[in-house]
Each structure stands twice: as C-alpha cells, then as structure tokens.
Design a protein around this motif. Structure first.
Motif, PDB file in Angstrom:
ATOM      1  N   LEU A  15       0.854  -1.184   0.000  1.00 61.89           N
ATOM      2  CA  LEU A  15       0.000   0.000   0.000  1.00 61.89           C
ATOM      3  C   LEU A  15       0.891   1.235   0.000  1.00 61.89           C
ATOM      4  N   GLY A  16       0.498   2.249  -0.763  1.00 59.50           N
ATOM      5  CA  GLY A  16       1.313   3.460  -0.833  1.00 59.50           C
ATOM      6  C   GLY A  16       0.662   4.530  -1.675  1.00 59.50           C
ATOM      7  N   VAL A  43      -3.766   7.208  -4.099  1.00 61.06           N
ATOM      8  CA  VAL A  43      -3.462   5.980  -3.356  1.00 61.06           C
ATOM      9  C   VAL A  43      -3.180   4.860  -4.352  1.00 61.06           C
ATOM     10  N   ALA A  44      -2.167   4.045  -4.053  1.00 62.98           N
ATOM     11  CA  ALA A  44      -1.802   2.911  -4.905  1.00 62.98           C
ATOM     12  C   ALA A  44      -1.710   1.647  -4.056  1.00 62.98           C
ATOM     13  N   TRP A  45      -1.965   0.507  -4.688  1.00 58.38           N
ATOM     14  CA  TRP A  45      -1.774  -0.760  -3.993  1.00 58.38           C
ATOM     15  C   TRP A  45      -1.312  -1.835  -4.968  1.00 58.38           C
ATOM     16  N   ARG A  46      -0.683  -2.859  -4.408  1.00 60.07           N
ATOM     17  CA  ARG A  46      -0.085  -3.922  -5.229  1.00 60.07           C
ATOM     18  C   ARG A  46      -0.190  -5.252  -4.493  1.00 60.07           C
ATOM     19  N   PHE A 166       9.126  -6.772   6.307  1.00 62.54           N
ATOM     20  CA  PHE A 166       8.603  -5.457   5.942  1.00 62.54           C
ATOM     21  C   PHE A 166       9.578  -4.752   5.000  1.00 62.54           C
ATOM     22  N   CYS A 167       9.022  -4.201   3.909  1.00 57.31           N
ATOM     23  CA  CYS A 167       9.852  -3.540   2.891  1.00 57.31           C
ATOM     24  C   CYS A 167       9.231  -2.195   2.509  1.00 57.31           C
ATOM     25  N   ALA A 168      10.070  -1.324   2.005  1.00 55.20           N
ATOM     26  CA  ALA A 168       9.634  -0.060   1.409  1.00 55.20           C
ATOM     27  C   ALA A 168      10.403   0.135   0.124  1.00 55.20           C
ATOM     28  N   ASP A 169       9.712   0.539  -0.936  1.00 58.01           N
ATOM     29  CA  ASP A 169      10.394   0.723  -2.216  1.00 58.01           C
ATOM     30  C   ASP A 169       9.751   1.846  -3.008  1.00 58.01           C
ATOM     31  N   THR A 170      10.542   2.421  -3.894  1.00 54.66           N
ATOM     32  CA  THR A 170      10.077   3.438  -4.833  1.00 54.66           C
ATOM     33  C   THR A 170      10.459   3.006  -6.239  1.00 54.66           C
ATOM     34  N   THR A 171       9.508   3.076  -7.171  1.00 52.66           N
ATOM     35  CA  THR A 171       9.716   2.594  -8.537  1.00 52.66           C
ATOM     36  C   THR A 171       9.273   3.650  -9.535  1.00 52.66           C
ATOM     37  N   TYR A 172      10.082   3.847 -10.551  1.00 48.12           N
ATOM     38  CA  TYR A 172       9.755   4.764 -11.656  1.00 48.12           C
ATOM     39  C   TYR A 172       9.247   3.944 -12.836  1.00 48.12           C
ATOM     40  N   TYR A 173       8.095   4.338 -13.383  1.00 47.29           N
ATOM     41  CA  TYR A 173       7.482   3.676 -14.533  1.00 47.29           C
ATOM     42  C   TYR A 173       7.505   4.636 -15.717  1.00 47.29           C
ATOM     43  N   HIS A 174       7.974   4.147 -16.853  1.00 47.58           N
ATOM     44  CA  HIS A 174       8.066   4.976 -18.058  1.00 47.58           C
ATOM     45  C   HIS A 174       7.352   4.265 -19.202  1.00 47.58           C
ATOM     46  N   GLY A 175       6.307   4.906 -19.742  1.00 46.63           N
ATOM     47  CA  GLY A 175       5.536   4.320 -20.820  1.00 46.63           C
ATOM     48  C   GLY A 175       6.120   4.632 -22.183  1.00 46.63           C
ATOM     49  N   THR A 195       5.528   4.780  -4.666  1.00 46.68           N
ATOM     50  CA  THR A 195       6.171   4.417  -3.406  1.00 46.68           C
ATOM     51  C   THR A 195       5.235   3.544  -2.602  1.00 46.68           C
ATOM     52  N   LEU A 196       5.730   2.364  -2.197  1.00 43.41           N
ATOM     53  CA  LEU A 196       4.881   1.373  -1.529  1.00 43.41           C
ATOM     54  C   LEU A 196       5.563   0.820  -0.281  1.00 43.41           C
TER      55      LEU A 196
END
Length: 204
Positions: A15-16, A43-46, A166-175, A195-196
């Motif tokens: 969740l992030g 809000v984002a979730w995975r 427990f983890c925290a991560d940030t990801t960049y998505y490029h279309g 960021t999740l």
C-alpha cells in the motif's frame, strides 16, 4: 542468512501512493492557458507473488493499481479558439467556459527481477522489469460523457530496503509512445513514481 531464503515462494501485499507525471500534450484534456486544476497523486496498492532464486536474486509478478489522475478544466471550444503552442485563448475568451473533467485510472500487471544485498539487519535491493498497464479514462462535461481506454506498455526501475518481512520501495514507470497517441486511448499520464510499503509472507 542469504542462502536460507533460496528456493522459497512468497506472497506480498503493498500500500502506498503514486505521483503521476502529465504526459498528455496541451490542447488534449487540458488547456494550460485556461483556468484548470490537476490532481496527480493517488493511493496505490499492489499484490502478487515471488520466488527467491538465491540469496541475491528473486523474481516477482504483481497486479498493480496506480490509482487515478484528474484534470478539471474551464474549456474553450471549439479547438480552433485555443493555441496550444502559445497556451493562449484566441477567440470568445470572456464567454462562459464549459467545465471539462477528465479522470484516468491506471492498473495492470508487472514482472520484475530483483537483486538483493544483505547488510546487517536490513536488505537493500534494486529491481528492473516490465509492466503492461491498462487505463480507463472518463470525460464529463455539461453536454456529454465519454470513455476511452487502452494499453500502455512500460518499463520499470526501482529500489528499496527490507527489514525482515517489511519492505519499502520506490519505482519509476516509463511508458512507450508519444504523449498524444490515439492507439493508447490518450492517457493523461504515461510516467509515474510509485512508493509502496510491503508485507512479505513466505510460503515455504
């Protein structure tokens, strides 16, 4: 400690938040020279599963819901009355404008490979992969409603750190593709930073 993880399956829930980058060009869903507001965070979730190949490598597959981006615009119509290059209204500029609200949901699946490092009690990691995102865009005005949709292929690169489960991560998505591409259904955004915070549950 790394070898103890090798050969194990696990599931994850995250969740992030998403920070979208507007890639649609001026004149499509937005007129920068006219009164407007944008909402580019959501809000984002995975959720997904992975397999630890070794102490250093793992692979994952997830469903990702990035949430929605939104543009609320006082629209000048027809299009000939607005110049997107100079961002200015050309005619009938003081007449009442039409409210033009565009909301775009972005969700899909991703696969990635991750490289891990063991450093004391924490485990930093970097990951790289591919996402196939589907967007559903709705437009509402005083006169009509319209829906558009399409697929947005993306690459992803990110990193984070884990402490136990427990983890925290940030990801960049490029279309891929240009900002205004009809084949993709004219999405508001083809770039995002997600960021999740994640909980990992081992299955073996």
């Amino acid at each position: 400690p790394r070898e103890a993880h090798a050969g194990s399956f696990y599931v994850t829930g995250s969740l992030g938040a998403t920070s979208f980058v507007r890639t649609i060009e001026d004149g499509t869903w937005i007129q920068l020279g006219q009164p407007h507001s944008t909402t580019m965070t959501s809000v984002a979730w995975r959720a997904g599963a992975g397999y630890r190949l070794s102490g250093r490598w793992s692979v994952q597959a997830h469903y990702l819901n990035m949430g929605t981006s939104k543009i609320d615009l006082a629209y000048t119509a027809p299009d000939e009355f607005y110049d997107p290059h100079s961002h200015t209204c050309l005619a009938h500029c003081r007449e009442p404008h039409t409210r033009f609200v565009t909301i775009d949901l972005l969700e899909g699946v991703e696969v990635s490979g991750t490289h891990h490092w063991q450093t004391g009690l924490v485990e930093p990691f970097l990951r790289r992969g591919w996402a196939q995102m589907y967007h559903r865009l709705t437009v509402a005005t005083g006169d009509f409603n319209m829906t558009m949709h399409g697929w947005v292929p993306m690459t992803l690169i990110g990193g984070g750190v884990c402490y136990g489960s427990f983890c925290a991560d940030t990801t960049y998505y490029h279309g891929f593709g240009g900002g205004t591409e009809w084949s993709a259904g004219l999405p508001i955004s083809k770039e995002a930073v997600v960021t999740l915070f994640t909980v990992t549950i081992p299955l073996s």
